[in-house]
Design an enzyme around this catalytic site. Structure first.
Site, short mmCIF file in Angstrom:
data_model
loop_
_atom_site.label_atom_id
_atom_site.label_comp_id
_atom_site.label_asym_id
_atom_site.label_seq_id
_atom_site.Cartn_x
_atom_site.Cartn_y
_atom_site.Cartn_z
CG ASN A 97 -28.83 -8.08 52.27
OD1 ASN A 97 -28.37 -7.29 53.13
ND2 ASN A 97 -28.13 -8.97 51.79
CE LYS A 115 -27.31 -7.79 48.48
NZ LYS A 115 -27.07 -8.63 46.97
CG HIS A 143 -25.47 -12.62 51.79
ND1 HIS A 143 -24.82 -12.17 50.81
CD2 HIS A 143 -26.91 -12.23 51.54
CE1 HIS A 143 -25.82 -11.99 49.78
NE2 HIS A 143 -26.97 -11.90 50.24
CD GLU A 170 -23.78 -9.92 48.09
OE1 GLU A 170 -23.78 -9.32 49.22
OE2 GLU A 170 -24.64 -10.03 47.22
CD GLU A 176 -30.24 -14.97 50.07
OE1 GLU A 176 -31.02 -13.94 49.68
OE2 GLU A 176 -28.98 -14.50 50.29
N GLY A 180 -28.96 -11.19 42.79
CA GLY A 180 -28.82 -9.88 41.82
C GLY A 180 -28.41 -10.19 40.47
CB SER A 213 -33.81 -12.40 41.23
OG SER A 213 -32.18 -12.03 40.83
C1 PEP Z 1 -29.85 -10.94 48.79
O1 PEP Z 1 -28.95 -9.94 48.78
O2 PEP Z 1 -29.65 -11.59 49.64
C2 PEP Z 1 -30.35 -11.03 47.63
C3 PEP Z 1 -31.18 -12.20 47.39
O3 PEP Z 1 -30.33 -10.11 46.57
P1 PEP Z 1 -31.37 -9.98 45.41
O4 PEP Z 1 -32.82 -9.87 45.73
O5 PEP Z 1 -30.77 -8.70 44.68
O6 PEP Z 1 -30.88 -10.95 44.33
#
Ligand code: PEP
Length: 253
Positions: free
Chosen positions: A12, A14, A98, A100, A170, A176, A215
């Site tokens: 992803n 972003k 997601h 976010e 997630e 992040g 992460s």
């Molecule tokens: C994501 O954006 O879905 C995500 C899991 O980000 P990260 O791997 O940076 O934690």
């Protein structure tokens, strides 16, 4: 019994990368993915980079997705992008819900359900993101929150529609932040999700891919993916560099 779900590693991107950077990264991912026929690789670039990345990965094993779509089919919705336009650009997946978008852009469960329907109307794959906040986990509500998100978006689906669904678990506190769920905690949630899918559609439970996100890095992906119900990873930060994402593809089995 061993499961038959093909591992899926998804990046992803972003709101990152210039067109030149996206082009170089997509080419590198295409080369890395070509070495493995037993796993799937999926990229979620920004809308503006979709057609360019589609040209690069055409004919390769790399799948393409968009990070979001409109809840509307078409018309006077300035600034929005329709699922049909995403299909037209060559993408096969759309990421829905997601964290976010749920938390920063305040997208509700009801709104996300409508988006799922738009994706399915076009015959595309919807990857629904679900996950609890730190407060929800610490107060013992993680599973309830996640299963409620799942129900709200998917409980109305017909049996056939489930062939077009993937899930990404997630935990919001892991995205992040550098803190990932332990493989055991992630597995427990994935198993609960699969059990809920079985209640909604018994046939879909053994075949629906459930990815972990939060992460994921080359040093934790193997332990996560060794778990029975973890079928892949949705990766943010580590998908932005060819070196780390190629390493993840290599380790994602
Ligand atoms: C994501 O954006 O879905 C995500 C899991 O980000 P990260 O791997 O940076 O934690």
């Amino acid at each position: 019994m061993a499961n038959t779900r093909t591992p899926l590693i998804a990046g992803n991107w972003k709101m990152n990368l210039s067109l030149a950077e996206a082009t170089a990264l997509a080419s590198a991912v295409k080369d890395a993915a070509a070495k493995y026929t037993d796993r799937d690789v999926l990229l979620y670039p920004t809308f503006l980079q979709l057609t360019r990345v589609a040209e690069i990965v055409k004919g390769s094993r790399v799948l393409l997705g968009a990070q979001n779509c409109s809840a509307e089919k078409e018309g006077a919705f300035t600034g929005e992008i329709a699922a049909a336009q995403i299909k037209d650009a060559g993408a096969g997946y759309i990421l829905i819900g997601h964290s976010e978008r749920r938390h920063i852009l305040k997208e509700s469960d009801a709104f996300l359900k409508t988006k799922i329907d738009r994706v399915l109307d076009e015959g595309l794959m919807a990857m629904l993101c679900v996950g609890e906040t730190l407060d929800e986990r610490e107060s013992g509500r993680a599973e309830t929150v996640v299963l409620n998100q799942l129900n709200a978006a998917l409980s109305h689906l017909t049996k056939d529609a489930w062939k077009h669904i993937a899930i990404a678990y997630e935990p919001v506190w892991a995205i992040g932040t550098g803190k990932n769920a332990t493989p055991e905690d992630a597995q427990a949630m994935h198993a609960a999700i699969r059990k809920r899918i079985a209640l909604l559609n018994a046939d879909a439970a053994p075949t629906t891919r459930i990815l972990y996100g939060g992460s994921v890095k080359p040093d934790n992906v193997a332990a996560l993916m060794a778990k029975e119900d973890i079928d892949g990873a949705l990766v943010g930060g580590a998908s932005l560099k060819a070196e780390s994402f190629s390493e993840l593809i290599k380790l994602a089995k």
